[in-house]
Design an enzyme around this catalytic site. Sequence first.
Site, PDB file in Angstrom:
ATOM      1  N   CYS A  21       3.472 -42.656  20.546  1.00 41.16           N
ATOM      2  CA  CYS A  21       3.112 -43.315  21.800  1.00 41.16           C
ATOM      3  C   CYS A  21       1.843 -42.741  22.416  1.00 41.16           C
ATOM      4  CB  CYS A  21       4.269 -43.223  22.793  1.00 41.16           C
ATOM      5  SG  CYS A  21       5.672 -44.275  22.348  1.00 41.16           S
ATOM      6  N   ASP A  54       7.101 -52.730  33.532  1.00 41.69           N
ATOM      7  CA  ASP A  54       8.475 -52.516  33.065  1.00 41.69           C
ATOM      8  C   ASP A  54       8.492 -52.437  31.539  1.00 41.69           C
ATOM      9  OD1 ASP A  54      10.706 -52.386  35.045  1.00 41.69           O
ATOM     10  OD2 ASP A  54       9.690 -54.157  35.842  1.00 41.69           O
ATOM     11  N   ASP A  55       9.641 -52.036  31.007  1.00 42.15           N
ATOM     12  CA  ASP A  55       9.736 -51.739  29.584  1.00 42.15           C
ATOM     13  C   ASP A  55       9.850 -52.971  28.700  1.00 42.15           C
ATOM     14  OD1 ASP A  55       9.896 -48.708  29.557  1.00 42.15           O
ATOM     15  OD2 ASP A  55      11.445 -49.204  31.011  1.00 42.15           O
ATOM     16  N   ASP A  95      13.348 -49.643  24.766  1.00 37.66           N
ATOM     17  CA  ASP A  95      12.894 -50.577  25.795  1.00 37.66           C
ATOM     18  C   ASP A  95      14.019 -51.509  26.241  1.00 37.66           C
ATOM     19  OD1 ASP A  95      10.346 -49.547  25.799  1.00 37.66           O
ATOM     20  OD2 ASP A  95       9.542 -51.040  24.426  1.00 37.66           O
ATOM     21  N   GLY A 143      10.292 -59.809   9.609  1.00 39.86           N
ATOM     22  CA  GLY A 143       9.176 -59.138  10.246  1.00 39.86           C
ATOM     23  C   GLY A 143       7.845 -59.684   9.798  1.00 39.86           C
ATOM     24  N   HIS A 144       6.808 -58.881  10.034  1.00 43.60           N
ATOM     25  CA  HIS A 144       5.448 -59.280   9.680  1.00 43.60           C
ATOM     26  C   HIS A 144       4.690 -58.038   9.235  1.00 43.60           C
ATOM     27  CE1 HIS A 144       1.891 -61.791   9.643  1.00 43.60           C
ATOM     28  NE2 HIS A 144       1.234 -60.879  10.344  1.00 43.60           N
ATOM     29  N   SER A 145       3.817 -58.211   8.247  1.00 46.95           N
ATOM     30  CA  SER A 145       3.064 -57.076   7.714  1.00 46.95           C
ATOM     31  C   SER A 145       1.605 -57.458   7.511  1.00 46.95           C
ATOM     32  CB  SER A 145       3.668 -56.608   6.387  1.00 46.95           C
ATOM     33  OG  SER A 145       3.609 -57.639   5.421  1.00 46.95           O
TER      34      SER A 145
END
Length: 346
Positions: A21, A54-55, A95, A143-145
């Site tokens: 992070c 916000d998260d 989150d 997902g995505h790559s």
Amino acid sequence: MNTDTQKNSFRLTQLSQGGGCGCKIAPAVLEQILQKSGDEKIFPELLVGYEHADDAAVYEMSDGNCIISTVDFFTPVVDDPYDYGRIASANALSDVYAMGGKPLIALAVLGFPVEKLSLGAAKEMIRGAKSVCEMADIPLAGGHSINISEPVFGLSLTGIVSKDNICRNHTAKSGDLIFLTKALGTGIISTAIRKGKASDQDVELAVLQMTQLNNIGSVLAEKKLVSSMTDVTGFGLLGHLIEMCDGSGLSAELYYKKVPLLPGLDKFISSFVFPDNTYRNWNAFENKVQGVNGPEFITLCDPQSSGGLLFAVSPHKIEDLKKVIPDIGEPIGQFTSRKGVLVSVQ
């Protein structure tokens, strides 16, 4: 040396400028970006957007429940790809928990330098993510790559929360006590890993903490124990506490000696082994803080990856809180009415 051997010789943390992070865009820069992004149409069902940092976003459905939507990914904080996948996934899930919700489904976000790393590393990242999703009892459904110069990994998540249980980061009340569920210092340890100065024990303790789920957040929300809640990530404890103060119209007293720290940080701090973005955070927040007169700014501004929950609790709910989290420890501070500065470190 053949190609596979060359690829296996790279350490994950050597392939990125910043880790975890700590690679977030600086708070002041992000604020400028959002301010200049143009006006938006109003959507009444969007209960939580980005107005208060916000998260996650929260969208109201017709049955009293709300959908939580978030995405979080970052560059490596450790060299082991399996652990990296676990940490990035736990961090993303946080989150949802910080909003008081429960996750439903996850999608992976993978940026991978196929010319630099063995494909086995990507497989291990996914395997790590699956293990954490299993802990959270949700599917990793796709997902995505992309092929990219630096490795990044994380999750896009959909969760659910009752409208009555939504937790925000700007609803603390004067007199509320402040609690933190994880020790600070993961940014410092990650930097030590990158520089080859972390011991096996340092790495083990940091990984153990960063892979712990913050799922207690949904319990705290269901039991109405918190007035306000967020998680501590790239802006450090000080930055996220300032967000809570600023949004709530309050100030806070922070008891530095009560703030939990990972063991062994002093040896790194004395050798100036900590993230460059620690200074970035401090430069953004120092005019809103008083009482920081020494190296404590390093731990208070340390960018956390998969950090703990930071929440406000009314004093009369402390006994109920201890029934839910028996080892919660002492409060690290208290919210007060607005004063000259947002945070006073004592």
